[in-house]
Design an enzyme around this catalytic site. Structure first.
Site, mmCIF file in Angstrom:
data_model
loop_
_atom_site.group_PDB
_atom_site.id
_atom_site.type_symbol
_atom_site.label_atom_id
_atom_site.label_comp_id
_atom_site.label_asym_id
_atom_site.label_seq_id
_atom_site.Cartn_x
_atom_site.Cartn_y
_atom_site.Cartn_z
ATOM 1 N N ASP A 314 -15.076 -37.113 -16.420
ATOM 2 C CA ASP A 314 -14.573 -36.778 -17.885
ATOM 3 C C ASP A 314 -15.784 -36.548 -18.486
ATOM 4 O O ASP A 314 -16.944 -37.061 -18.397
ATOM 5 C CB ASP A 314 -13.838 -38.013 -18.401
ATOM 6 N N GLU A 367 -15.572 -32.095 -15.102
ATOM 7 C CA GLU A 367 -14.993 -31.458 -16.565
ATOM 8 C C GLU A 367 -16.147 -31.128 -17.022
ATOM 9 O O GLU A 367 -16.898 -32.022 -17.972
ATOM 10 C CB GLU A 367 -14.122 -32.429 -17.364
#
Length: 633
Positions: A314, A367
């Site tokens: 993330d 990401e």
């Protein structure tokens, strides 16, 4: 009984830890059920170099400080340890830490706890990871399902809100999901499931992205072994499991990692590097060796102990840039005067090297939303070493295009075609994730323009374009049946919608797109290579039609894709064909069972009429807001 001196650490362990090279720390730090001199109990070890004293408090000593003091090691490692007899599995505990820094006494959860109390309770729980795994066949052959030249279609799930027991006002447990969710993902044909963070987190509205228990699956839905059963059931069904992993920041909850021993132990001491202004959270000190060992050990832990097949990392962009979300004067350049965080870059490279060296057939997925170069290239050529990267540019441009009324689309066709100018610079995953269906962005369905039929027609068109575009795929739960409302983490998906034809039609479409993706090698064998794609015509703006070829290793298995981006039926539409073979329609997003008008083609004959720069061509009927896929026969 009092604490007995005991250690699981060797001198070699300590040297690795200090050097930032110990990537199995969970085997040493934390709470470990063991036996010493014939006595059963638990060995505790915690890193707290600035502590004046550390004691274990819990339900076995009435949470009393000083009853079970740990001993600090003599080697300067900052590790406190000791064996306490008669402490059994299920015992609740914390570390009571008195700091040399300020003499403050704090109670901290164990950073290496294997299990935690259910929030809002905050204690760690003594546990083990004993489990009889039965997924040997998957683990042995995982590379055949999980490699970059294989179909990779991901169903992203927030466990707490996928489905609820309405009558009991609760989410499904891990064991219930092992029945319902596994069956559903198998039925819809996704190759992988991705869980939004399941590591223990205190604050429900964070969706799991503010972690406290990095080594513990949240107890909201069951015990660690229950989560193992869920993973195992997915593997037995031939489905890979990906976890969201959050090394980018952590919350400042009092029982968590922040200010752990009275000092900035895990977080960077410089507020310009150690505090995240967007999320009001703390940022790891990636330059500190022991912190690197902690984080890489955590990634390895989930792959080794829980048989996880991939990690979606993330907020990588927030880690890479020193000026991320910071104004001028709020950040300090690196030693070369740049804005890149050099500690983060070396950490991510080392993370990926450790994972790919030790775990065959896994993937890491970044990401990362910027133009940072070579995110998904190997470290030996200067890349960060990730397997894939989210294609945020494609997501943004495509959704912007599809929001427009079809009458205006001829002026914006480059929004769709632009992605092909950079599609092969990285190994891209196409994400339609949870971030796109919250905070007023509307559901995927309600982003689409027009009346009810056109909304569903556009959604079928969007998904069909996505599945025939180069790259792997990710779709957030509920989007696969056209959820009408925005996602609400506190509510179940609207499963009742499947009683309506348009919604069940979207689910049928996704099921068949997954089947098409898996059955046609041209759609996955070269999904990250220039060799796997060729335009037929990207310039027909007036009709808003795109046509292209997807290619695999065998030229005879190539497929031709034609997208009609308006609700107008186009008869006698001609495209150039690469050979004199005829066309067989193998997919049509306008089929009746998808909610379409059932405009289709039969027995298409190729003609010796030059078109689109090719010697042969074929005339066809294009359905409204439809995607056609053909094979040459």
């Amino acid at each position: 009984m009092k604490t007995i001196p005991y250690s699981l650490f060797t001198d070699f362990d300590i040297s690795l830890f200090k050097a930032g090279k110990h990537f199995r720390l969970y085997e040493k730090l934390g709470a470990h059920l063991t036996e010493v001199d014939g006595q059963k109990g638990t060995y505790f070890a915690v890193w707290a170099p600035s502590a004046k004293s550390v004691s274990v408090v819990g339900d076995f000593n009435y949470w009393t400080h000083g009853e079970h003091d740990l001993n600090v090691r003599w080697d300067g490692s900052g590790i406190w340890e000791g064996f306490i007899p008669n402490i059994e599995k299920g015992s609740k505990y914390k570390y009571k830490i008195e700091s040399h820094h300020n003499n403050i006494m704090t109670e901290k959860a164990d950073p290496f706890a294997l299990f935690c109390e259910t929030p809002p309770q905050t204690a760690s729980v003594v546990w083990d990871l004993n489990h009889d795994w039965s997924d040997e066949n998957w683990m042995k052959n995982r590379k055949n399902f999980n490699d970059l030249d294989k179909p990779y279609s991901v169903y992203e799930v927030h466990i707490g809100s996928w489905k609820k027991k309405i009558e009991e006002n609760r989410s499904l447990t891990y064991l219930e999901l092992a029945e319902d969710l596994v069956k559903y993902v198998k039925e819809t044909g996704f190759t992988h499931i991705e869980f939004m963070p399941i590591m223990e987190y205190p604050y429900e509205p964070s969706w799991g992205y503010q972690l406290v228990g990095y080594f513990a699956p949240t107890s909201r839905f069951g015990k660690p072994q229950d989560f193992m059963v869920l993973v195992q059931k997915f593997h037995e069904a031939g489905i890979g499991v990906i976890l969201d992993w959050v090394p980018s920041h952590f919350p400042s909850d009092e029982h968590g990692l922040g200010f752990f021993d009275g000092t900035h132990l895990y977080e960077h001491p410089d507020i310009r590097k150690g505090y995240h202004p967007d999320w009001k959270s703390l940022i790891f000190n990636y330059g500190r060796n022991e912190v690197r060992s902690f984080l890489i050990s955590n990634a390895v832990f989930w792959l080794q102990k829980y048989h996880i097949d991939g990690l979606r990392v993330d907020a990588v962009a927030s880690m890479l840039y020193l000026d991320y979300s910071r104004k001028e004067g709020e950040w300090e350049p690196n030693i070369f005067g740049g804005r890149e965080n050099l500690d983060t870059i070396s950490f991510l490279k080392e993370l990926n090297e450790e994972i790919y060296w030790n775990f065959d057939g896994v993937q890491t997925i970044a990401e990362e939303s910027t133009s940072f170069p070579m995110v998904s290239k190997p470290t030996y050529v200067g890349g960060l070493g990730f397997g894939m990267k989210w294609m945020m540019g494609w997501m943004h441009d495509t959704l912007e295009y599809f929001k427009k009324e079809p009458i205006y689309r001829k002026h914006h066709q480059n929004d769709l075609t632009f992605s092909m100018t950079y599609a092969f610079t990285e190994n891209f995953m196409l994400p339609l994730s949870h971030d796109e269906v919250v905070y007023g962005k509307q559901s995927m369905l309600n982003k689409m323009p027009g009346d009810e039929w056109q909304k569903f027609g556009n959604l079928r068109l969007l998904y069909s374009f996505m599945f025939t575009h180069p790259g792997t795929k990710l779709l957030f739960m509920g989007s696969e049946f056209g959820q009408s409302a925005e996602w609400n983490f506190d509510q179940s998906l609207d499963w009742h919608l499947l009683q309506y034809d348009f919604h069940s039609g979207i689910k049928n479409l996704i099921t068949d797109l997954n089947k098409l993706y898996k059955q046609e090698p041209a759609l996955f064998e070269k999904q990250f290579s220039h060799d796997g794609f060729e335009w037929i015509n990207y310039g027909d703006h007036e009709n808003s039609v795109l046509s292209y070829i997807r290619k695999g290793n065998n030229l005879d298995e190539n497929v031709i894709v034609v997208c009609n981006l308006t609700p107008v039926i186009r008869e006698n539409y001609r495209i150039g064909i690469p050979s004199n073979k005829n066309l067989e329609e193998i997919f049509n997003s306008d089929k009746k069972e998808y909610g379409g008008t059932n405009v289709y083609n039969v027995n298409l004959k190729t003609q010796d009429i030059p078109w689109n720069g090719r010697d042969f061509s074929c005339s066809m009927t294009l359905p409204p807001l439809g995607v056609l896929v053909f094979k040459l026969v």
